[in-house]
Each structure stands twice: as structure tokens, then as C-alpha cells.
Motif scaffolding. Structure first.
Motif, PDB file in Angstrom:
ATOM      1  N   TYR A 121       1.749 -42.631  72.269  1.00 20.41           N
ATOM      2  CA  TYR A 121       1.119 -41.938  71.142  1.00 20.41           C
ATOM      3  C   TYR A 121       2.044 -41.765  69.944  1.00 20.41           C
ATOM      4  O   TYR A 121       1.578 -41.581  68.809  1.00 20.41           O
ATOM      5  CB  TYR A 121       0.580 -40.581  71.586  1.00 20.41           C
ATOM      6  N   SER A 122       3.348 -41.842  70.152  1.00 19.48           N
ATOM      7  CA  SER A 122       4.271 -41.685  69.025  1.00 19.48           C
ATOM      8  C   SER A 122       4.070 -42.781  67.974  1.00 19.48           C
ATOM      9  O   SER A 122       4.462 -42.622  66.817  1.00 19.48           O
ATOM     10  CB  SER A 122       5.724 -41.689  69.499  1.00 19.48           C
ATOM     11  N   GLN A 123       3.426 -43.902  68.374  1.00 20.92           N
ATOM     12  CA  GLN A 123       3.106 -44.966  67.414  1.00 20.92           C
ATOM     13  C   GLN A 123       2.259 -44.445  66.253  1.00 20.92           C
ATOM     14  O   GLN A 123       2.312 -44.991  65.143  1.00 20.92           O
ATOM     15  CB  GLN A 123       2.341 -46.091  68.109  1.00 20.92           C
ATOM     16  N   TYR A 124       1.484 -43.417  66.505  1.00 20.76           N
ATOM     17  CA  TYR A 124       0.531 -42.970  65.499  1.00 20.76           C
ATOM     18  C   TYR A 124       1.188 -42.170  64.374  1.00 20.76           C
ATOM     19  O   TYR A 124       0.506 -41.794  63.418  1.00 20.76           O
ATOM     20  CB  TYR A 124      -0.615 -42.209  66.175  1.00 20.76           C
ATOM     21  N   GLN A 146      -0.355 -33.074  65.912  1.00 22.30           N
ATOM     22  CA  GLN A 146       1.052 -32.818  65.644  1.00 22.30           C
ATOM     23  C   GLN A 146       1.825 -34.098  65.326  1.00 22.30           C
ATOM     24  O   GLN A 146       2.916 -34.030  64.755  1.00 22.30           O
ATOM     25  CB  GLN A 146       1.678 -32.117  66.855  1.00 22.30           C
ATOM     26  N   THR A 147       1.249 -35.233  65.698  1.00 21.08           N
ATOM     27  CA  THR A 147       1.931 -36.522  65.542  1.00 21.08           C
ATOM     28  C   THR A 147       1.600 -37.204  64.222  1.00 21.08           C
ATOM     29  O   THR A 147       2.481 -37.772  63.565  1.00 21.08           O
ATOM     30  CB  THR A 147       1.551 -37.462  66.701  1.00 21.08           C
ATOM     31  N   ILE A 148       0.326 -37.171  63.826  1.00 17.74           N
ATOM     32  CA  ILE A 148      -0.129 -37.847  62.610  1.00 17.74           C
ATOM     33  C   ILE A 148       0.135 -36.943  61.406  1.00 17.74           C
ATOM     34  O   ILE A 148      -0.248 -35.766  61.400  1.00 17.74           O
ATOM     35  CB  ILE A 148      -1.616 -38.206  62.713  1.00 17.74           C
ATOM     36  N   ALA A 149       0.769 -37.489  60.395  1.00 18.57           N
ATOM     37  CA  ALA A 149       1.253 -36.680  59.273  1.00 18.57           C
ATOM     38  C   ALA A 149       0.138 -35.921  58.560  1.00 18.57           C
ATOM     39  O   ALA A 149       0.245 -34.715  58.313  1.00 18.57           O
ATOM     40  CB  ALA A 149       2.004 -37.569  58.285  1.00 18.57           C
ATOM     41  N   GLU A 150      -0.925 -36.623  58.220  1.00 14.67           N
ATOM     42  CA  GLU A 150      -2.027 -36.007  57.472  1.00 14.67           C
ATOM     43  C   GLU A 150      -3.257 -35.962  58.362  1.00 14.67           C
ATOM     44  O   GLU A 150      -4.041 -36.923  58.425  1.00 14.67           O
ATOM     45  CB  GLU A 150      -2.322 -36.806  56.198  1.00 14.67           C
TER      46      GLU A 150
END
Length: 278
Positions: free
Chosen positions: A210-213, A241-245
Motif C-alpha cells: 500500500y505504500s505505493q499509493y 494516511q498514505t495518500i497525500a490528498e
């Protein structure tokens, strides 16, 4: 929405490997592609398309192996799905994307590779945050090898963890599902079981990645049903929490099938409009 189906215009593109990919379009406004999940096709999202068509030009694709599109092919992979979606994007000029379940996983993978996607919405995407137990996938494959479609389907339902049947013995889950899922609905599911097996091998291949996202630049709406298992809501929180926007929305009265025709597409459409048109 009684006349939604008759309002569609059906088109098709030829993907990179020569596979025909069908899609249906309706509406007016900026282009939005809908990517359906496993064991479904474009027809299952006609009501959602209708609800969105007053604000967007909607393009509902039939993923390869589904609906009017060509077969998955022997070299099926996520990369093939990405190629298909890229061709539809080129044909339609759409820069907005919605994906459900496995279609949500495809949409996330596509958005991280395609910077021209400006807004993304996913409903319970097929993302596994941590390594998990995939023994059920082997049971599914063995059942298919012996032509026991009911056992294959029961293995999938129990393994996917979206229903209380997960906690029941296999024989009992198979019995309950044979009562609950019959007629045309079962005919459709049974036909798509081989495709579903390949698709969930891809879900397993992308687990714990998931860190790819973090690479996604598009504004992203993350949705889930309040009646879905806690692990699904935790996955949505981790993606948020992972995706910036990003923005996360939980629908208290919905489950995994919220966006399809038989559930609450109007409720989902309101959130998509609110997010995409702001």
C-alpha cells in the motif's frame, strides 16, 4: 432511473494485446470512468451511472473477461487491466475515475502511474494492508479443477471476509449460499468464477504494498460501508494516511456492495459529486 439502460451508447476499443474492451457512455460534463469489481460487469453499475450522468460524461467499462469485452487471456495480470484502462482513457479523454472492490485496486494502481487523473474515488478497494492467509485461494482452485462451482464460490465468500459466513464450516457455508444465490444471479457468478480466481491472485500479488499509493497525486475519495468488517475500515484509514490528498467517508448503513444497482448508488453518487465538483 427506469430508462437508464436505454440511454447508454456502447463503444469499444482494442487494447494493446488485441483484446476488445467494451464500454458504455451517457451523460454530460467532465469524463468519469467507472471500473467494476469481480463477479460483476458494467450492467451492475447502470444506476450509479444514471445518478452521476447529470454532472459527468460517464463511461462504464466491461473489464476483460466480463460483459461484452474479450477474454482475460492466458497472460492476464494487473498490467493488462492498466493497459485496457489507459486505452479507454485515451478514447474518452476522461480524467476522473471511480472503482469498486477489485476495480478499486485497479484504479489505485492506475492513478499512481497516470498523473493526468485529477480525481479518484474508490469504494472498498481490494487492498490488503498486511500479509494474510490465502489458503482459501488454493481451496478455490482445487474446487474449480474438480468442477465444483459451489465449493469454489463458498471458498471465495468465506475467504474474502465480507460476510459472517467466514466463521461457518465450509459445508454449511456452501449449503447456505446455494439457497441464497440462485437463478440468474448464480448463473452470472458461476460463469465468472474462473476470472475471479485470476483476479484474486493479483490481489494477493499486491498485498502489503500500500505504500505505493503515496505516489498518487490525484485528490482521492476513499469510501466504505459501516456494515463491512473492521479490517475494511482500517484499510480505508491506512490509505487515508498514505495518500497525500485524500478524504475518507464511511456510510453507516451500507456494506461492500453499496455502489451497485441493488443497494445505494444514489448515496454514493452524492459523495462523488461533492468531492469531484468542489
Amino acid at each position: 432511473m427506469a430508462n437508464v439502460k436505454s440511454a447508454f451508447k456502447t463503444s469499444a476499443i482494442v487494447s494493446k494485446d488485441g483484446t476488445k474492451i467494451s464500454y458504455k457512455s451517457m451523460g454530460k460534463g467532465p469524463g468519469l470512468i467507472i471500473v467494476h469489481g469481480a463477479l460483476s460487469d458494467s450492467g451492475d453499475f447502470s444506476e450509479l451511472a444514471g445518478e452521476l450522468s447529470d454532472s459527468f460524461m460517464i463511461h462504464v467499462m466491461d473489464r476483460r473477461g466480463h460483459g461484452r469485452s474479450g477474454p482475460q487471456g492466458p497472460e492476464y495480470s494487473m498490467e493488462k487491466e492498466i493497459e485496457d484502462l489507459q486505452m479507454i482513457k485515451q478514447a474518452t479523454g476522461a480524467s476522473l475515475l471511480f472503482g469498486h472492490s477489485y476495480g478499486g485496486l485497479i484504479s489505485l494502481q492506475f492513478a499512481r502511474r497516470e498523473p493526468s487523473i485529477t480525481r479518484l474515488a474508490v469504494y472498498e478497494p481490494g487492498v490488503c494492508i498486511e500479509k494474510t492467509n490465502w489458503e482459501w485461494l488454493d481451496d478455490y482452485e482445487r474446487a474449480m479443477d474438480r468442477n465444483d462451482s459451489r465449493a469454489a464460490f463458498a471458498s471465495f465468500v468465506r475467504g474474502s471476509g465480507h460476510t459472517p459466513l467466514t466463521r461457518l464450516p465450509m459445508w454449511y457455508a456452501k449449503f447456505i449460499l446455494s439457497i441464497m444465490v440462485r437463478g440468474e444471479r448464480w448463473d452470472k457468478i458461476q460463469k465468472l468464477l474462473p476470472e475471479n480466481l485470476k483476479e484474486h491472485r493479483e490481489v494477493r500479488r499486491f498485498e502489503a504494498l500500500y505504500s505505493q499509493y503515496r505516489e498518487i497525486d490525484a485528490g482521492t475519495l476513499l469510501m466504505a460501508g459501516g456494515k463491512s468488517p473492521n479490517i475494511i475500515k482500517q484499510m480505508i484509514q491506512t490509505l487515508d494516511q498514505t495518500i497525500a490528498e485524500s478524504q475518507a467517508v464511511i456510510f453507516p448503513q451500507l456494506d461492500h456492495f453499496g455502489p451497485d444497482n441493488e443497494n445505494a448508488p444514489a448515496e454514493i453518487a452524492i459523495q462523488i459529486k461533492r468531492n469531484f465538483l468542489s
